[in-house]
Design a protein around this motif. Structure first.
Motif, PDB file in Angstrom:
ATOM      1  N   TYR A   1     -21.491  88.066  56.553  1.00 60.89           N
ATOM      2  CA  TYR A   1     -21.578  88.886  55.348  1.00 60.89           C
ATOM      3  C   TYR A   1     -20.223  89.498  54.993  1.00 60.89           C
ATOM      4  O   TYR A   1     -19.929  89.746  53.822  1.00 60.89           O
ATOM      5  N   ALA A   2     -19.388  89.731  56.020  1.00 59.78           N
ATOM      6  CA  ALA A   2     -18.084  90.375  55.806  1.00 59.78           C
ATOM      7  C   ALA A   2     -16.952  89.371  55.630  1.00 59.78           C
ATOM      8  O   ALA A   2     -15.854  89.755  55.214  1.00 59.78           O
TER       9      ALA A   2
ATOM     10  N   ARG B   1     -21.604  98.340  49.027  1.00 57.20           N
ATOM     11  CA  ARG B   1     -20.475  97.784  49.772  1.00 57.20           C
ATOM     12  C   ARG B   1     -19.153  98.510  49.444  1.00 57.20           C
ATOM     13  O   ARG B   1     -18.127  97.876  49.221  1.00 57.20           O
TER      14      ARG B   1
ATOM     15  N   ALA C   1     -14.118  95.059  56.632  1.00 58.78           N
ATOM     16  CA  ALA C   1     -13.832  93.712  57.129  1.00 58.78           C
ATOM     17  C   ALA C   1     -12.524  93.634  57.911  1.00 58.78           C
ATOM     18  O   ALA C   1     -12.299  92.680  58.657  1.00 58.78           O
TER      19      ALA C   1
ATOM     20  N   TYR D   1     -14.893  89.096  52.261  1.00 53.60           N
ATOM     21  CA  TYR D   1     -13.980  90.205  52.050  1.00 53.60           C
ATOM     22  C   TYR D   1     -12.769  90.095  52.978  1.00 53.60           C
ATOM     23  O   TYR D   1     -11.641  90.421  52.586  1.00 53.60           O
ATOM     24  N   TRP D   2     -12.974  89.674  54.206  1.00 50.40           N
ATOM     25  CA  TRP D   2     -11.850  89.451  55.116  1.00 50.40           C
ATOM     26  C   TRP D   2     -10.859  88.465  54.493  1.00 50.40           C
ATOM     27  O   TRP D   2      -9.655  88.701  54.484  1.00 50.40           O
TER      28      TRP D   2
ATOM     29  N   SER E   1     -21.388  96.029  43.153  1.00 48.25           N
ATOM     30  CA  SER E   1     -20.346  96.069  44.183  1.00 48.25           C
ATOM     31  C   SER E   1     -19.014  96.522  43.602  1.00 48.25           C
ATOM     32  O   SER E   1     -18.546  95.949  42.611  1.00 48.25           O
TER      33      SER E   1
ATOM     34  N   ALA F   1     -16.122  97.624  51.614  1.00 51.91           N
ATOM     35  CA  ALA F   1     -15.897  96.183  51.821  1.00 51.91           C
ATOM     36  C   ALA F   1     -16.297  95.740  53.221  1.00 51.91           C
ATOM     37  O   ALA F   1     -15.626  94.918  53.852  1.00 51.91           O
ATOM     38  N   ASN F   2     -17.425  96.312  53.698  1.00 47.65           N
ATOM     39  CA  ASN F   2     -17.933  95.984  55.031  1.00 47.65           C
ATOM     40  C   ASN F   2     -16.903  96.240  56.137  1.00 47.65           C
ATOM     41  O   ASN F   2     -17.001  95.681  57.225  1.00 47.65           O
TER      42      ASN F   2
ATOM     43  N   PRO G   1     -14.116  88.534  60.936  1.00 47.38           N
ATOM     44  CA  PRO G   1     -15.367  89.133  61.418  1.00 47.38           C
ATOM     45  C   PRO G   1     -16.377  88.083  61.885  1.00 47.38           C
ATOM     46  O   PRO G   1     -16.423  86.963  61.357  1.00 47.38           O
TER      47      PRO G   1
ATOM     48  N   ARG H   1     -11.588  95.849  60.192  1.00 48.58           N
ATOM     49  CA  ARG H   1     -11.727  96.748  61.347  1.00 48.58           C
ATOM     50  C   ARG H   1     -10.988  96.244  62.586  1.00 48.58           C
ATOM     51  O   ARG H   1     -10.238  96.985  63.220  1.00 48.58           O
TER      52      ARG H   1
ATOM     53  N   ASP I   1     -19.577  88.750  61.621  1.00 50.78           N
ATOM     54  CA  ASP I   1     -20.633  88.897  60.627  1.00 50.78           C
ATOM     55  C   ASP I   1     -20.286  88.073  59.382  1.00 50.78           C
ATOM     56  O   ASP I   1     -19.313  88.376  58.690  1.00 50.78           O
TER      57      ASP I   1
END
Length: 298
Positions: A212-213, A195, A201, A216-217, A168, A198-199, A208, A203, A210
């Motif tokens: 998974y993100a 990644r 995150a 990173y957020w 990553s 960073a997904n 998020p 956006r 999700d």
């Protein structure tokens, strides 16, 4: 599309590669994947990456583009049972998984098999490495690698037995830049980045949904990069170009189910690597604000 020599291998890879997780977990149809991968290959992408545990991903890729096998390099991973009897990381499970992957992908060989996020403890036992060595000797794969992060990735690199590292690297995940990439460069390893954006995150500007993100957020709230506050497409381009500007990186895997995304991503890269001063500015923010426990995320 820019191409780079993949370490000491004979592969020259596109800087953008296709990540097969989303099509498997989303349950895409064969026709969708035919259009998706067809557009990607036609755009100059030549790396397809998947794994044994991405549900139907391997089968979909095999059904959709096995007839174009000479147009791309095919990477997969092994380590998890993913429906096979036995336990994760048992040598016999890995061997059966590799054979199953070849069958699913409708090919006699893959270009690269990565150990899939194998722990440091298991790596040190050596059995899983021997399975990959035997697969290479038998022609089931041309090259072998390790996919993962942090201390386990460093150990894998330092064994000297692997041709490739998948790890990553992104604006919110920079441990590998100092820990493993310099070691991989010394050994002439190919490096594939997972990644890389960073997904995305940031956006929506909201936490998020999700999970998974989410890590990173949370990191990005602390890092607070100025460029994430402007135009969204431009911010994605900066993030992607940052990952591909790191020394030692050869290709970045981006997963999508949108057939038009390849042209969009390629356009984001038209400006080339980020200027050195911009890379350093992002690195400086990381060094100043990153938590000491911010290790590489799987």
């Amino acid at each position: 599309m820019e191409m780079r020599r993949y370490g000491n291998t004979d592969m020259t890879v596109s800087v953008l590669g296709f990540g097969g997780a989303e099509i498997g977990f989303r349950g895409a149809s064969v026709s969708e994947v035919e259009r998706l991968l067809g557009s990607a290959l036609d755009a100059g992408l030549n790396v397809i990456d998947t794994a044994e545990c991405y549900k139907t991903s391997e089968e979909l890729i095999g059904q959709a583009v096995s007839h174009r096998r000479s147009d791309y390099y095919l990477f997969t991973k092994c380590g998890h049972t993913a429906g096979l009897p036995g336990e994760h990381w048992q040598p016999e499970v890995l061997e059966a998984s590799i054979d199953r992957s070849l069958k699913r992908l409708k090919t006699d060989y893959v270009d690269l098999i990565h150990l899939h996020s194998c722990s440091l403890e298991v790596l040190k036992q050596g059995d899983v490495i021997e399975v990959l060595r035997r697969a290479k000797e038998k022609g089931k794969t041309r090259y072998i690698g390790y996919s993962g992060d942090s201390d386990a990735a460093l150990y894998a690199v330092q064994t000297g037995v692997f041709d490739s590292l998948m790890t990553s690297v992104n604006i919110a995940d920079q441990e590998a830049i100092d820990l493993t990439l310099p070691e991989a460069q010394k050994r002439g390893m190919g490096v594939i980045v997972k990644r890389p954006v960073a997904n995305v995150a940031w956006r929506t500007g909201q936490r998020p949904e999700d999970p998974y993100a989410v890590p990173y957020w949370e990191r990005l709230q602390v890092l607070d990069y100025d460029f994430l506050k402007g135009d969204f497409d431009e911010s994605v381009g900066i993030a992607l170009r940052f990952a591909l500007s790191i020394p030692g990186v050869h290709t970045a895997i981006v997963g999508t189910s949108n057939p038009d995304r390849w042209a969009q991503n390629a356009k984001l890269l038209e400006k080339g690597p980020l200027p050195a001063e911009q890379v350093e500015a992002i690195r400086c923010v990381w060094r100043e604000r990153a938590g000491k426990d911010w290790i590489g995320l799987e």
